[in-house]
Design a protein around this motif. Sequence first.
Motif, PDB file in Angstrom:
ATOM      1  N   ASP A 107       0.847  -1.183   0.000  1.00  0.00           N
ATOM      2  CA  ASP A 107       0.000   0.000   0.000  1.00  0.00           C
ATOM      3  C   ASP A 107       0.888   1.241   0.000  1.00  0.00           C
ATOM      4  OD1 ASP A 107      -1.798   2.070   0.605  1.00  0.00           O
ATOM      5  OD2 ASP A 107      -2.978   0.818   1.966  1.00  0.00           O
ATOM      6  N   LEU A 108       0.732   2.103  -1.001  1.00  0.00           N
ATOM      7  CA  LEU A 108       1.579   3.304  -1.061  1.00  0.00           C
ATOM      8  C   LEU A 108       1.330   4.243   0.110  1.00  0.00           C
ATOM      9  CD1 LEU A 108      -0.121   6.036  -2.127  1.00  0.00           C
ATOM     10  CD2 LEU A 108      -0.061   4.797  -4.270  1.00  0.00           C
ATOM     11  N   ARG A 109       0.167   4.092   0.790  1.00  0.00           N
ATOM     12  CA  ARG A 109      -0.091   4.917   1.974  1.00  0.00           C
ATOM     13  C   ARG A 109       0.800   4.487   3.134  1.00  0.00           C
ATOM     14  NH1 ARG A 109      -6.491   3.930   1.981  1.00  0.00           N
ATOM     15  NH2 ARG A 109      -5.617   1.841   1.634  1.00  0.00           N
ATOM     16  N   ARG A 110       1.365   3.270   3.028  1.00  0.00           N
ATOM     17  CA  ARG A 110       2.328   2.788   4.031  1.00  0.00           C
ATOM     18  C   ARG A 110       3.671   2.537   3.351  1.00  0.00           C
ATOM     19  NH1 ARG A 110      -2.290  -0.247   5.673  1.00  0.00           N
ATOM     20  NH2 ARG A 110      -1.388  -2.231   5.026  1.00  0.00           N
ATOM     21  N   GLU A 149     -10.548   7.004  -5.935  1.00  0.00           N
ATOM     22  CA  GLU A 149      -9.618   7.194  -4.823  1.00  0.00           C
ATOM     23  C   GLU A 149     -10.142   6.548  -3.537  1.00  0.00           C
ATOM     24  OE1 GLU A 149      -7.203  11.192  -6.088  1.00  0.00           O
ATOM     25  OE2 GLU A 149      -8.893  11.438  -4.745  1.00  0.00           O
ATOM     26  N   CYS A 152      -6.350   5.137  -2.415  1.00  0.00           N
ATOM     27  CA  CYS A 152      -5.286   6.144  -2.346  1.00  0.00           C
ATOM     28  C   CYS A 152      -5.770   7.410  -3.028  1.00  0.00           C
ATOM     29  CB  CYS A 152      -3.998   5.635  -2.985  1.00  0.00           C
ATOM     30  SG  CYS A 152      -3.880   5.837  -4.753  1.00  0.00           S
ATOM     31  N   ASP A 153      -5.440   8.546  -2.431  1.00  0.00           N
ATOM     32  CA  ASP A 153      -5.832   9.818  -3.014  1.00  0.00           C
ATOM     33  C   ASP A 153      -4.581  10.598  -3.410  1.00  0.00           C
ATOM     34  OD1 ASP A 153      -4.828  10.614  -0.565  1.00  0.00           O
ATOM     35  OD2 ASP A 153      -6.778  11.206   0.249  1.00  0.00           O
ATOM     36  N   SER A 156      -1.882  11.254  -0.851  1.00  0.00           N
ATOM     37  CA  SER A 156      -1.117  10.045  -0.527  1.00  0.00           C
ATOM     38  C   SER A 156      -0.066   9.765  -1.588  1.00  0.00           C
ATOM     39  CB  SER A 156      -2.048   8.837  -0.398  1.00  0.00           C
ATOM     40  OG  SER A 156      -3.036   9.053   0.579  1.00  0.00           O
ATOM     41  N   VAL A 157      -0.430   9.940  -2.850  1.00  0.00           N
ATOM     42  CA  VAL A 157       0.517   9.718  -3.946  1.00  0.00           C
ATOM     43  C   VAL A 157       1.684  10.698  -3.836  1.00  0.00           C
ATOM     44  CG1 VAL A 157       0.821   9.849  -6.453  1.00  0.00           C
ATOM     45  CG2 VAL A 157      -1.230   8.765  -5.501  1.00  0.00           C
ATOM     46  N   ALA A 160       3.924   9.825  -0.820  1.00  0.00           N
ATOM     47  CA  ALA A 160       4.739   8.637  -1.085  1.00  0.00           C
ATOM     48  C   ALA A 160       5.896   8.980  -2.022  1.00  0.00           C
ATOM     49  CB  ALA A 160       3.878   7.533  -1.686  1.00  0.00           C
TER      50      ALA A 160
END
Length: 255
Positions: A107-110, A149, A152-153, A156-157, A160
Amino acid sequence: TLPEPGPDETLDSIGTAGVRVLQRRTGYRFTLDAVLLAHFAATERVDESGRMLELGAGSGVVSFLLVNQFGLGPVDALELQPAVHARLMRAVVLNGCEARVTPLLGDLRRIREHVSGGQYAHVVSNPPFRLADAGVRSPDDERAVSKSEVACDAPSVVAAARYALMPGGGVSLVYPAARVAEVLGLLTQAKLHPTVLRFVHARVGAPATRFLVHALRDRDRGLAVRPPLIVHGEGPGGYSAEVAALMDPPLAESR
């Protein structure tokens, strides 16, 4: 032996280097945006040679185009959905990219759980476009996550990308034209300074539908606005000459 498409999959080819990707028949399918983004990233990078990261890699089409059509990479390709990631892994073999494209499940949020910060020269993303509360959500989860989204929004992108990039590294994104003020604002707030902006139009005289933006971490060189990119025209396949040149190998090569 090379992977074969399953009963609910298609094997599709894109670009002048014969990139092949596996896609679910009824799931999210890549669009021309992927080709335009890969070309833009390859064209606009200044001195960002080195390892690349694709956020939300999906079928892997952008990563495969970057390495096979444009000679860049290596690329780490981060994808959230396990079934999509599994197809991505098979497509790495299909494209002979085992040494150049590394699929990552996460997950790109993590982002901190998956990659070390500050190690990438270039980050690319063709992220979900649609705001989570805009319109009707697709009942197909894979399509919904890829298009809206929900997972991910844009903040967040951008966050990251900021974490992953080395100082002076670049990020290339594609978004709907209507979101240009929002995305440029998010990039600037994160000290990812927009350096190149290019709007995409379906035809000459038509309103812009997309924009491509390239930004540098901690390096403000001013913003260059490129001439519009026109998709459709009198070229092969009904594309403009610029887009047609990215889509199919010249006839002499394919005989």
